[in-house]
Design an enzyme around this catalytic site. Structure first.
Site, PDB file in Angstrom:
ATOM      1  CE  LYS A 165      -4.390  -2.389  -1.987  1.00 16.93           C
ATOM      2  NZ  LYS A 165      -3.993  -3.485  -2.900  1.00 16.93           N
ATOM      3  CE  LYS A 182      -3.644   1.498  -0.568  1.00 14.28           C
ATOM      4  NZ  LYS A 182      -2.371   1.747  -1.279  1.00 14.28           N
ATOM      5  NE  ARG A 217       6.413  -2.166  -7.003  1.00 11.65           N
ATOM      6  CZ  ARG A 217       5.486  -2.761  -7.751  1.00 11.65           C
ATOM      7  NH1 ARG A 217       5.839  -3.577  -8.730  1.00 11.65           N
ATOM      8  NH2 ARG A 217       4.204  -2.543  -7.530  1.00 11.65           N
ATOM      9  NE  ARG A 220       5.220   2.570  -9.366  1.00  8.09           N
ATOM     10  CZ  ARG A 220       4.542   1.569  -8.783  1.00  8.09           C
ATOM     11  NH1 ARG A 220       4.114   0.570  -9.483  1.00  8.09           N
ATOM     12  NH2 ARG A 220       4.362   1.551  -7.477  1.00  8.09           N
ATOM     13  NE  ARG A 230      -6.831   5.534 -10.659  1.00  7.96           N
ATOM     14  CZ  ARG A 230      -7.651   4.895 -11.494  1.00  7.96           C
ATOM     15  NH1 ARG A 230      -8.140   3.711 -11.134  1.00  7.96           N
ATOM     16  NH2 ARG A 230      -7.963   5.419 -12.654  1.00  7.96           N
ATOM     17  CG  ASP A 254       3.919  -0.247  -4.613  1.00  7.06           C
ATOM     18  OD1 ASP A 254       4.865  -0.584  -5.349  1.00  7.06           O
ATOM     19  OD2 ASP A 254       2.747  -0.589  -4.814  1.00  7.06           O
ATOM     20  CD  GLU A 301      -0.650  -1.566  -2.634  1.00  7.80           C
ATOM     21  OE1 GLU A 301      -0.325  -2.546  -3.338  1.00  7.80           O
ATOM     22  OE2 GLU A 301      -1.626  -0.834  -2.883  1.00  7.80           O
ATOM     23  CG  ASN A 311       3.358  -4.737  -4.805  1.00 15.66           C
ATOM     24  OD1 ASN A 311       2.224  -4.882  -5.240  1.00 15.66           O
ATOM     25  ND2 ASN A 311       3.820  -3.565  -4.380  1.00 15.66           N
TER      26      ASN A 311
END
Length: 325
Positions: free
Chosen positions: A128, A163, A214, A229, A237, A277, A285, A287
């Site tokens: 993040k 978050k 993603r 997603r 979420r 993301d 984000e 990852n």
């Protein structure tokens, strides 16, 4: 290279994975198709002795089956330097034990093993916080402990996502709107009353319609399709673990631009398999620990993302061999 590639993997217990969705299994299947000799280990099997990284490993065979996807040989101790390449695929949480593990893997890297992703990068690139290195790619973002700053950020943007910096799988993600009476409770909970940092980002309404995509980057280059997603009607979420639905789509121009900015820079830092993301054209984000999404995209579009990764591994190993005196 002469002889089979010796490839090790550090992962969560292989008997507990979901083979239909597990990206690490897809990587291992691709490596096996490429003729690699596979070795399995978990985090608890690693150790250092006088600066040398060791592991208690087991030879591994993998199969593309939903009921019988692996078998393990007899356990043996070996220095990690005896491996050509090592995949670090232990899932978060990114805790102190994870950090210690990266030190062990870095000793293996210094002894000549290609570690993917690079241990120093795993330590440095909080998924993040590291978005701060690419502000041109991201929506307005605040990282702070200060509740007054958080409240001001909510007033500025009207609706935000809050978050923790160490969460995964959609855990402890809150949406807060201006005037929300739960605002203070959310801030107090996530910062532990001002003792820990949390991240606040402008809410991106595209999460409802186009989801949290993603975008997978292999050795600096994006895969042709992303996994969007889409949150369920009862949740905000965009995480598969939180009930979101995965729908594949082709990359658009914005995705490719984001990948062109971020991918090569991470590749040069040894981050070979990365997941961005993306919501509404903004990266939320980056990852680097154990990005997922391979199996879903392979199935929907006939891709072989694990094969792309293994080809990148072979290229890097060949370059290393060519550079040896």
């Amino acid at each position: 290279m002469t002889g089979a590639v010796r490839l090790g993997v550090v992962m969560d217990p292989i008997g507990q994975i979901k083979p239909a969705k597990d990206s690490t299994l897809a990587m291992l299947l691709a490596a096996a198709r490429g003729g690699a000799e596979l070795f399995y280990m978990e985090q608890r099997h690693l150790w250092l002795r006088d600066g040398v990284a060791f592991a208690q490993v087991r030879p591994l065979a993998v199969r593309d089956s939903l009921t019988d996807w692996y078998s393990l040989g007899e356990s043996e101790a070996m220095p990690l330097s005896s491996l050509d390449v090592l995949l670090m695929r232990k899932d978060p949480p990114f805790d102190t034990e994870y950090v210690y593990t990266t030190y062990i893997l870095e000793r293996a890297e210094l002894a000549g093993t290609l570690v993917i992703n690079r241990p120093q990068g795993l330590r440095d690139m909080n998924e993040k916080v590291y978005t701060a290195w690419f502000p041109e790619c991201c929506a307005p973002t605040l990282i702070t402990r200060r509740h007054d700053d958080m409240r001001a950020f909510v007033r500025e943007h009207g609706k935000v996502v809050v978050k923790p910096l160490d969460g995964m799988g959609g855990r402890s993600i809150f949406v807060v709107e201006s005037g929300d009476k739960n605002e203070n409770v959310v801030f107090e909970t996530l910062t532990q009353y001002g003792e820990r940092f949390a991240i606040v980002q402008r809410y991106l309404p595209e999460i409802v319609t186009t989801g949290d995509s993603r975008v997978i980057i292999v050795d600096g280059e994006p895969v042709s399709h992303a996994l969007a997603r889409i949150p369920s009607a009862a949740d905000h979420r965009g995480n598969l673990a939180a009930g979101a639905t995965g729908v594949g789509r082709e990359l658009n121009d914005r995705d490719r631009w984001l990948a062109s900015v971020i991918g090569p820079r991470l590749r040069d830092l040894g981050m070979i398999f990365v997941g961005l993301d993306v919501i509404g054209g903004f990266v939320t984000e980056i990852n680097v620990t154990s990005p997922t999404g391979i199996r879903e995209l392979d199935k929907q579009f006939g891709l072989d993302i694990g094969g792309l990764l293994y080809a990148a591994i072979e290229r890097r190993l060949a370059t290393r061999q060519a550079q040896r005196p």
